[in-house]
Design an enzyme around this catalytic site. Structure first.
Site, short mmCIF file in Angstrom:
data_model
loop_
_atom_site.label_atom_id
_atom_site.label_comp_id
_atom_site.label_asym_id
_atom_site.label_seq_id
_atom_site.Cartn_x
_atom_site.Cartn_y
_atom_site.Cartn_z
N GLY A 51 15.27 35.52 -29.04
CA GLY A 51 15.11 36.35 -30.23
C GLY A 51 16.10 37.50 -30.18
O GLY A 51 17.18 37.39 -29.60
N GLU A 52 15.74 38.62 -30.82
CA GLU A 52 16.55 39.84 -30.83
C GLU A 52 17.85 39.70 -31.61
O GLU A 52 18.65 40.62 -31.66
CB GLU A 52 16.90 40.32 -29.42
CG GLU A 52 15.72 40.55 -28.50
CD GLU A 52 16.16 40.97 -27.10
OE1 GLU A 52 17.37 41.21 -26.88
OE2 GLU A 52 15.28 41.06 -26.21
N GLY A 53 18.11 38.53 -32.19
CA GLY A 53 19.41 38.28 -32.79
C GLY A 53 20.44 37.79 -31.79
O GLY A 53 21.63 37.69 -32.11
N ASP A 105 14.82 39.73 -34.46
CA ASP A 105 13.42 40.15 -34.49
C ASP A 105 12.93 40.51 -33.10
O ASP A 105 13.47 40.08 -32.10
CB ASP A 105 12.56 39.01 -35.03
CG ASP A 105 12.56 37.81 -34.09
OD1 ASP A 105 11.66 37.72 -33.24
OD2 ASP A 105 13.47 36.97 -34.20
#
Length: 327
Positions: free
Chosen positions: A290-292, A148
């Site tokens: 975040g960001e995976g 995300d």
């Protein structure tokens, strides 16, 4: 949700049986052995594979950022999407390391969701549209990673956690992008206002998602469900990702059986989500990007599990004596 695929018992049994014959003491690879079995059971094949990795990052903007709940302005969401496109973000480096396909999906960034402390985040139609976009983004792969990007999304994730599992803002709010204690206290108060406004009528988790969530959270939920339907194992990322997964979990406790928790976020309430979801993380690295990114690091562990299972010789193949029977 009414027709969720089940794990393949034959593939799981074959993988477990090979684990027991590999040139090592029984169970000596710990969770790596369990991970290989899990991969095989959801891929429906033995041996499992882990070479083809597909990473999705969903980005959304949140009206609640107007309440001062983040250390960064909302403009950063769109700027970071541009950074993803240019290859300059953390997830880009990890995707290259994994040789993974990376898909970044911005969701109406010019139109933030409603301020949850004053109004619903989304209409039912907006929620369904975002859920559908996530669902349709999924591509078949050996492993899927879901991440995300969205300034303010730890606030809405915390609000979802409190609404779905109980507690108040103080139980779920954390520093997010770097708030000090005063900022965290203010964030908790904003969450409490949102909970008071939206707890007045009973709601299922999809209605709660519409009231308190965000487009990227709805999209992640849609992607997780699509992966289940096409039998792709999923590595969950951090705090916000777990909020999205919780929406499905509250509809059906089996809905996340194809998912493993990649890591536990440094966000203070991240462990609360994992406890409610019944997930033990593969990693605990103090990450909160975040960001995976946490899921991508965990994918290296999953890949190791599969490589060991597939590549090690059995006792018979290697001509090595097995464990002696007790006299």
């Amino acid at each position: 949700m009414r027709d969720l695929p089940s794990p393949d018992a034959d593939a799981a049994a074959a993988t477990a049986a090979r684990n027991d014959r590999l040139t090592k003491p029984p169970g000596s690879l710990g969770r790596l052995e369990e991970t290989a079995v899990w991969m095989a059971s959801w891929q429906g094949r033995h041996p499992p594979r882990a070479s083809d990795v597909f990473c999705m990052v969903f980005a959304g903007n949140h009206g609640v950022t107007a309440r001062g709940v983040s250390a960064f302005p909302a403009d950063v969401t769109e700027q970071m999407v541009a950074n993803f496109a240019a290859g300059g973000a953390g997830i880009n480096q990890l995707a290259r390391l994994l040789d993974a396909r990376l898909e970044v999906v911005p969701l109406s960034l010019e139109r933030p969701t409603g301020d949850i402390s004053r109004e619903p985040a989304m209409t039912a139609a907006e929620t369904c549209d975002a859920f559908r976009k996530g669902f349709e983004t999924v591509q078949k792969a050996d492993i899927a990673l879901i991440g995300d990007m969205g300034i303010g999304n730890t606030t809405v994730a915390a609000a979802l956690g409190a609404a779905l599992f109980g507690g108040d803002g103080a139980d779920w709010a954390g520093p997010g992008t770097g708030l000090d204690q005063e900022g965290v206290d203010h964030k908790a108060a904003v969450i409490d206002r949102a909970l008071e406004r939206h707890r007045r009528q009973p709601a299922d988790s999809l209605e709660t998602l519409a009231s308190l969530g965000g487009r990227e959270i709805a999209a992640m939920a849609g992607a997780i469900l699509a992966c289940r339907l096409n039998r792709t194992p999923v590595i969950l990322d951090g705090f916000v990702n777990c909020a999205a997964a919780s929406v499905l979990h509250c509809l059906d406790a089996r809905a996340l059986d194809h998912c493993v928790a990649g890591h536990v976020s440094a966000e203070p309430a991240a462990g609360r989500f994992l406890d409610h979801l019944g997930k033990k993380p593969l990693l605990d690295l103090g990450m909160r990007l975040g960001e995976g990114s946490g899921a991508a690091c965990a994918a290296l562990v999953v890949r190791a599990a599969v490589a060991l299972h597939d590549g090690m010789a059995t006792f018979d193949e290697a001509g090595v004596s097995g464990k002696r029977d007790d006299p």
